[in-house]
Write a protein that holds these residues in place. Structure first.
Motif, mmCIF file in Angstrom:
data_model
loop_
_atom_site.group_PDB
_atom_site.id
_atom_site.type_symbol
_atom_site.label_atom_id
_atom_site.label_comp_id
_atom_site.label_asym_id
_atom_site.label_seq_id
_atom_site.Cartn_x
_atom_site.Cartn_y
_atom_site.Cartn_z
ATOM 1 N N HIS A 1 -2.474 9.956 2.845
ATOM 2 C CA HIS A 1 -1.869 8.665 3.159
ATOM 3 C C HIS A 1 -1.704 7.846 1.882
ATOM 4 O O HIS A 1 -2.476 7.994 0.914
ATOM 5 C CB HIS A 1 -2.726 7.878 4.157
ATOM 6 C CG HIS A 1 -2.629 8.387 5.555
ATOM 7 N ND1 HIS A 1 -1.623 8.021 6.414
ATOM 8 C CD2 HIS A 1 -3.422 9.249 6.243
ATOM 9 C CE1 HIS A 1 -1.789 8.614 7.578
ATOM 10 N NE2 HIS A 1 -2.874 9.376 7.505
ATOM 11 N N LYS A 2 -0.715 6.970 1.884
ATOM 12 C CA LYS A 2 -0.480 6.083 0.751
ATOM 13 C C LYS A 2 -1.607 5.057 0.648
ATOM 14 O O LYS A 2 -2.304 4.777 1.620
ATOM 15 C CB LYS A 2 0.873 5.392 0.905
ATOM 16 C CG LYS A 2 2.051 6.361 0.886
ATOM 17 C CD LYS A 2 3.376 5.632 1.073
ATOM 18 C CE LYS A 2 4.536 6.628 1.041
ATOM 19 N NZ LYS A 2 5.860 5.959 1.217
ATOM 20 N N SER B 1 -7.001 2.925 0.621
ATOM 21 C CA SER B 1 -6.316 2.549 1.856
ATOM 22 C C SER B 1 -6.930 1.244 2.359
ATOM 23 O O SER B 1 -8.057 0.902 2.005
ATOM 24 C CB SER B 1 -6.446 3.651 2.904
ATOM 25 O OG SER B 1 -7.814 3.943 3.147
ATOM 26 N N THR C 1 0.851 -1.196 0.000
ATOM 27 C CA THR C 1 0.000 0.000 0.000
ATOM 28 C C THR C 1 0.885 1.245 0.000
ATOM 29 O O THR C 1 0.651 2.177 0.752
ATOM 30 C CB THR C 1 -0.937 -0.003 1.221
ATOM 31 O OG1 THR C 1 -0.145 -0.170 2.413
ATOM 32 C CG2 THR C 1 -1.940 -1.138 1.142
ATOM 33 N N ASP C 2 1.895 1.229 -0.880
ATOM 34 C CA ASP C 2 2.858 2.329 -0.957
ATOM 35 C C ASP C 2 2.578 3.298 -2.102
ATOM 36 O O ASP C 2 3.410 4.168 -2.393
ATOM 37 C CB ASP C 2 4.280 1.774 -1.122
ATOM 38 C CG ASP C 2 4.738 1.001 0.107
ATOM 39 O OD1 ASP C 2 4.284 1.342 1.210
ATOM 40 O OD2 ASP C 2 5.540 0.055 -0.055
ATOM 41 N N TRP D 1 1.678 6.413 -3.893
ATOM 42 C CA TRP D 1 1.680 7.792 -3.425
ATOM 43 C C TRP D 1 1.474 8.696 -4.615
ATOM 44 O O TRP D 1 1.071 8.238 -5.688
ATOM 45 C CB TRP D 1 2.995 8.058 -2.682
ATOM 46 C CG TRP D 1 3.094 9.334 -1.889
ATOM 47 C CD1 TRP D 1 4.121 10.231 -1.923
ATOM 48 C CD2 TRP D 1 2.165 9.866 -0.923
ATOM 49 N NE1 TRP D 1 3.901 11.268 -1.042
ATOM 50 C CE2 TRP D 1 2.698 11.073 -0.419
ATOM 51 C CE3 TRP D 1 0.929 9.432 -0.450
ATOM 52 C CZ2 TRP D 1 2.051 11.858 0.526
ATOM 53 C CZ3 TRP D 1 0.275 10.216 0.493
ATOM 54 C CH2 TRP D 1 0.835 11.401 0.980
#
Length: 409
Positions: A246-247, A134, A108-109, A111
């Motif tokens: 958030h990523k 997310s 879950t990176d 961005w």
């Protein structure tokens, strides 16, 4: 004294593959492919180092259940097949009887960056989708143990119309953002920005289309349909000023939608292989880095030929103060590190200034300084830009020329 610079094309133009390029990057930046969230699906099985063949947090929307058996990779495509289960699957109080599929990033990176996917929807009322989300909730802005999650839908669609309210989901592109807010009373709220739409007459199941989303920052995103003009979105910000902070993970999912908004697929179409399969050609993701940042190169898969490699000089009219240093606007596309050579020639074709620099792999937009021994005199000049393999000057040139007319005012 000022110099007016006009860049005019005098040589062959290299045609770009519009389906394979992200938007023009800001000046001083270049797009670099993010391998973690990219796949050409050219193998014979799903790359399980990148993807789950199910959703780790979600069984599916009842009555559709995500099953690894519905996901396949072959013939250059990742496919998700819908089907009718031979018998019901009961999980808790929920009953599932339609087989669906999900391909979800292991990390879950994801961005800020550009995310695009080329696919063709199944010819049923099951969805074909491409989105970020997310997988957990984060502490909210109030001091009451509120929380929130994030979802950015780049494209959600179905493959056919019918007698139901959501039939418009069968055509065009539909981008949405969700701020999933659990308030101080523990009530769940789906807070959305205004939907971005691209309308077409064709069904999403008629042909392959490219759907792109540029997640720019915590507050905004831009969306692209078949690499056309962008449409902008500002995220819902009444609860949190900069909500998308958030990523997220990346998802390609085929599911059932809530009835009666969209009717459930019928048994006949679920049994028809000409209708029940959605096809994903590729998914590509990019991050913005500085033009001269070489640190990203180690992560770039140079075997993937994203671009028709080229260097282009801006054709915009520019006025510059007469100087021994000229700022040359240019863009380039390179599948691997290259060398770019610039030469300024006078009317007698004599080189009056030249320079070269490393063009790191990616799609770049920059200003490069060309130094002259003295201020240029009035007259006509030719500016030549050549892209060459590093260390092999003169071999395999990728060249394009522009005429540079300088007029002293």
């Amino acid at each position: 004294m000022k110099i007016k610079i006009i860049l005019l094309l005098i040589a062959n133009i290299i045609i770009m593959d519009a389906a394979a390029i992200p938007p023009l990057p800001p000046v001083g930046k270049r797009w670099v492919r993010n391998e973690q969230f990219s796949d050409e699906f050219n193998g014979t099985s799903l790359d399980l180092t990148k993807w789950y063949d199910y959703h780790p947090n979600w069984k599916g929307r009842e009555p559709g259940i995500f099953l690894p058996s519905q996901v396949a990779v072959a013939d250059g495509y990742m496919t998700i097949r819908g089907g009718k289960l031979e018998k019901d699957t009961i999980i808790g109080s929920r009953t599932f009887n339609i087989a669906c599929g999900a391909v979800v990033s292991r990390t879950t990176d994801a961005w800020f960056g550009y995310y695009e996917c080329k696919f063709k929807a199944a010819k049923t009322t099951m969805s074909t989708t491409f989105w970020l989300s997310s997988r957990s909730h984060y502490d909210g802005p109030a001091d009451c143990k509120d929380s929130y999650g994030l979802e950015l839908d780049i494209q959600e669609c179905i493959g056919r119309e019918g007698d139901f309210k959501g039939k418009w989901f069968a055509k065009g592109m539909h981008a949405n953002s969700h701020f999933w807010y659990r308030d101080c009373e523990k009530k769940n709220n789906d807070l959305r920005a205004k939907e971005v739409k691209f309308e077409t007459e064709e069904f999403c199941s008629d042909a392959f289309n490219t759907y792109g989303g540029w997640w720019k920052d915590e507050s905004t995103a831009s969306f692209y349909f078949n690499n056309g003009e962008a449409k902008e979105m500002e995220f819902y910000s009444d609860i949190k000023e900069k909500p998308f902070d958030h990523k997220m993970g990346l998802n390609m999912v085929s599911e059932t939608y809530p009835f009666p908004w969209i009717e459930l697929p019928n048994d006949e179409e679920l049994a028809d292989p000409e209708k029940n399969i959605c096809y994903y050609d590729w998914v590509r993701s990019y991050v913005l880095v500085d033009v001269d940042d070489s640190n990203m190169d180690a992560n770039v898969d140079t075997s993937v030929k994203l671009y028709n490699e080229q260097v282009n000089l801006s054709e915009d009219l520019r006025e510059l103060v007469a100087s021994k240093k000229l700022e040359i606007p240019l863009t380039y596309m390179a599948n691997q590190d290259r060398e770019i050579y610039l030469e300024l020639r006078n009317k007698d074709n004599k080189v009056v200034a030249k320079t070269n620099f490393t063009a790191y792999a990616g799609y770049a937009n920059l200003l490069h300084q060309l130094k002259l021994k003295r201020k240029p005199k009035a007259g006509n000049y030719t500016l030549v830009a050549n892209m060459k393999p590093i260390g092999e000057a003169g071999k395999g040139d990728i060249s394009i020329n522009r005429t540079l007319e300088l007029k002293i005012q």
